[in-house]
Motif scaffolding. Structure first.
Motif, PDB file in Angstrom:
ATOM      1  N   ALA A  49       0.810  -1.285  -0.019  1.00 34.24           N
ATOM      2  CA  ALA A  49      -0.020  -0.054  -0.015  1.00 34.24           C
ATOM      3  C   ALA A  49       0.800   1.288  -0.155  1.00 34.24           C
ATOM      4  O   ALA A  49       2.022   1.352   0.758  1.00 34.24           O
ATOM      5  N   ASP A  50       0.335   2.453  -0.564  1.00 39.84           N
ATOM      6  CA  ASP A  50       1.078   3.686  -0.440  1.00 39.84           C
ATOM      7  C   ASP A  50       0.596   4.155   0.995  1.00 39.84           C
ATOM      8  O   ASP A  50       1.591   4.995   1.595  1.00 39.84           O
ATOM      9  N   VAL A  51      -0.511   3.873   1.214  1.00 37.59           N
ATOM     10  CA  VAL A  51      -1.193   4.318   2.721  1.00 37.59           C
ATOM     11  C   VAL A  51      -1.700   3.322   3.443  1.00 37.59           C
ATOM     12  O   VAL A  51      -2.499   2.467   2.966  1.00 37.59           O
ATOM     13  N   ILE A  52      -1.460   3.329   4.750  1.00 35.40           N
ATOM     14  CA  ILE A  52      -2.041   2.287   5.577  1.00 35.40           C
ATOM     15  C   ILE A  52      -3.121   3.158   6.601  1.00 35.40           C
ATOM     16  O   ILE A  52      -2.593   4.215   6.992  1.00 35.40           O
ATOM     17  N   VAL A  53      -4.092   2.678   7.100  1.00 36.99           N
ATOM     18  CA  VAL A  53      -5.111   3.192   7.900  1.00 36.99           C
ATOM     19  C   VAL A  53      -5.157   2.395   9.183  1.00 36.99           C
ATOM     20  O   VAL A  53      -6.164   1.469   9.094  1.00 36.99           O
ATOM     21  N   PRO A  54      -4.242   2.368  10.057  1.00 36.08           N
ATOM     22  CA  PRO A  54      -4.397   1.636  11.239  1.00 36.08           C
ATOM     23  C   PRO A  54      -5.187   2.215  12.566  1.00 36.08           C
ATOM     24  O   PRO A  54      -5.762   3.408  12.200  1.00 36.08           O
ATOM     25  N   CYS A  55      -5.600   1.614  13.610  1.00 37.37           N
ATOM     26  CA  CYS A  55      -5.938   2.031  14.428  1.00 37.37           C
ATOM     27  C   CYS A  55      -5.194   1.590  15.794  1.00 37.37           C
ATOM     28  O   CYS A  55      -4.342   0.878  15.923  1.00 37.37           O
ATOM     29  N   LYS A  73       4.230   5.357   2.159  1.00 40.50           N
ATOM     30  CA  LYS A  73       4.455   6.745   2.289  1.00 40.50           C
ATOM     31  C   LYS A  73       3.743   7.554   3.512  1.00 40.50           C
ATOM     32  O   LYS A  73       4.139   8.494   4.040  1.00 40.50           O
ATOM     33  N   LEU A  74       2.664   7.001   3.960  1.00 39.44           N
ATOM     34  CA  LEU A  74       1.858   7.595   4.790  1.00 39.44           C
ATOM     35  C   LEU A  74       1.142   6.612   5.730  1.00 39.44           C
ATOM     36  O   LEU A  74       0.383   5.690   5.401  1.00 39.44           O
ATOM     37  N   ILE A  75       1.116   6.742   7.193  1.00 36.73           N
ATOM     38  CA  ILE A  75       0.282   6.056   7.866  1.00 36.73           C
ATOM     39  C   ILE A  75      -0.611   6.944   8.415  1.00 36.73           C
ATOM     40  O   ILE A  75      -0.507   7.765   9.314  1.00 36.73           O
ATOM     41  N   ALA A  76      -2.028   6.867   7.982  1.00 36.93           N
ATOM     42  CA  ALA A  76      -2.961   7.792   8.452  1.00 36.93           C
ATOM     43  C   ALA A  76      -3.785   6.988   9.487  1.00 36.93           C
ATOM     44  O   ALA A  76      -4.714   6.337   9.275  1.00 36.93           O
ATOM     45  N   ASN A  77      -3.556   7.292  10.819  1.00 37.48           N
ATOM     46  CA  ASN A  77      -4.051   6.800  11.757  1.00 37.48           C
ATOM     47  C   ASN A  77      -5.605   7.064  12.201  1.00 37.48           C
ATOM     48  O   ASN A  77      -5.810   8.302  12.093  1.00 37.48           O
ATOM     49  N   TYR A  78      -6.268   6.066  12.542  1.00 35.39           N
ATOM     50  CA  TYR A  78      -7.813   6.187  12.717  1.00 35.39           C
ATOM     51  C   TYR A  78      -7.922   6.491  14.257  1.00 35.39           C
ATOM     52  O   TYR A  78      -7.926   5.247  14.806  1.00 35.39           O
ATOM     53  N   GLY A  79      -7.856   7.640  14.823  1.00 27.19           N
ATOM     54  CA  GLY A  79      -7.948   7.948  16.014  1.00 27.19           C
ATOM     55  C   GLY A  79      -6.748   9.009  16.289  1.00 27.19           C
ATOM     56  O   GLY A  79      -5.835   9.164  15.841  1.00 27.19           O
ATOM     57  N   ALA A  80      -7.005   9.560  17.523  1.00 24.93           N
ATOM     58  CA  ALA A  80      -6.035  10.596  18.043  1.00 24.93           C
ATOM     59  C   ALA A  80      -4.785  10.083  18.595  1.00 24.93           C
ATOM     60  O   ALA A  80      -3.468  10.724  18.507  1.00 24.93           O
TER      61      ALA A  80
END
Length: 328
Positions: A49-55, A73-80
């Protein structure tokens, strides 16, 4: 990134409206069924993946990042909270990390207040009696809790959520006290009549209710250790809606069992979903399954923030919620 759609892997099921929007915008791979990814699955996802959306349930450490390859290239976390991601290692590998701050503030503060009331007014004990069918009717001395009005609330961590808790507690007539790395501005203190304590030890020893609202960092791990928990008054209550690692859970369990702390309301735990059975068995403890941010509105807004972070990155700009190691 040009006109080519980014490949995005999402590690858990998200609200339907969020997933639908992601499908419109990106080449997205959704998780089905909704189970936690194993380390091998995470590593494979990070390679393709280019981007992974973990939590919060995905632990992305230096070892895992080393297996990621060059595509990510980006880890776009789902959560603060981002204590489950090694941000430093990610940045060294040229991988950006973003999060979703601000959207869960009011929901988490509501849950903090709910836990304070549940513990001090013995709501679960009343609930258990009603559900067992053994209630014999009203009695003058049954289920007597304590009045929250006039009690001293100590807030550990006066960020967005801590401040939102302070506003609610003030409306309930509680006296607001707090300990924070930085003192608030005078007008912020005045809004909720808050008293600042430079010494956490001194604050802890004088409070009736202690609310944990700071993030988990190396500096806050076991901030409420056995020594500090012993400073609490026998009749005091502790509530945690931030991160379980901030409290030494074994020490807390021992003291609750011994009656050295009156009660606890916990939405987060030191060892994830593995709860100490001795803690679970206590009548003066309210345990919730990490549901502080679990509102339809909050979880949808988290997803919208994730999408904005990915979209901004795809357009060649810095994600608005970029996490910089110096912030940690």
């Amino acid at each position: 990134m040009g006109s080519q759609r980014l490949s995005v892997v999402v590690t858990r099921r998200l609200p339907e409206v969020v997933e639908t929007r992601m499908k419109e915008l990106f080449d997205v791979e959704l998780r089905d069924p909704d189970t936690r990814m194993s380390r091998d699955e995470l590593a494979a996802a990070m390679r393709r993946a280019d981007v992974i959306v973990p939590c919060v349930t995905d632990h992305i450490d230096a070892n895992l990042l080393a297996q990621a390859g060059d595509k990510l290239k980006l880890i776009a976390n789902y959560g603060a909270g981002i204590d489950h991601i090694d941000v430093q290692s990610a940045r060294q590998r040229g991988v950006l990390v973003s999060n979703t701050p601000g959207v869960v503030t009011e929901d988490t503060a509501d849950m903090t207040m709910a836990l304070i009331l549940a513990v001090t007014r013995r709501i679960p004990e009343g609930l258990a009696v009603m559900q067992s069918g053994n209630w014999q009717g009203w009695a003058p001395t049954a289920f007597m809790g304590g009045r929250v009005g006039g009690r001293r609330l100590g807030i550990l961590g006066m960020g967005r959520i801590g401040t939102a808790v302070a506003r609610r507690a003030h409306a309930f007539g509680m006296q607001v006290h707090y300990h924070n790395r930085k003192r608030l501005r005078p007008e912020q203190e005045a809004e909720v009549e808050a008293t600042y304590w430079e010494s956490l030890d001194q604050m802890v020893s004088r409070m009736d209710v202690l609310s944990i609202n700071c993030p988990h960092t190396p500096a806050t791990f076991h901030l409420m250790n056995a020594r500090r928990l012993r400073l609490m008054k026998d009749g005091a209550v502790i509530v945690n809606t931030s991160r379980g690692e901030v409290i030494d859970e074994n020490a807390l369990t021992r003291m609750l069992r011994a009656g050295e702390i009156a009660g606890a309301g916990l939405d987060v735990f030191e060892h994830g979903h593995e709860i100490n059975p001795r803690l679970r068995a206590l009548p003066n403890v309210v345990l919730l399954p990490h549901m502080g941010s679990a509102t339809v509105e909050g979880r949808t807004e988290m997803g919208e923030k994730v999408i904005i972070n990915i979209k901004t990155f795809a357009d060649g700009h810095r994600p608005p919620d970029l996490v910089v190691p110096s912030m940690l």
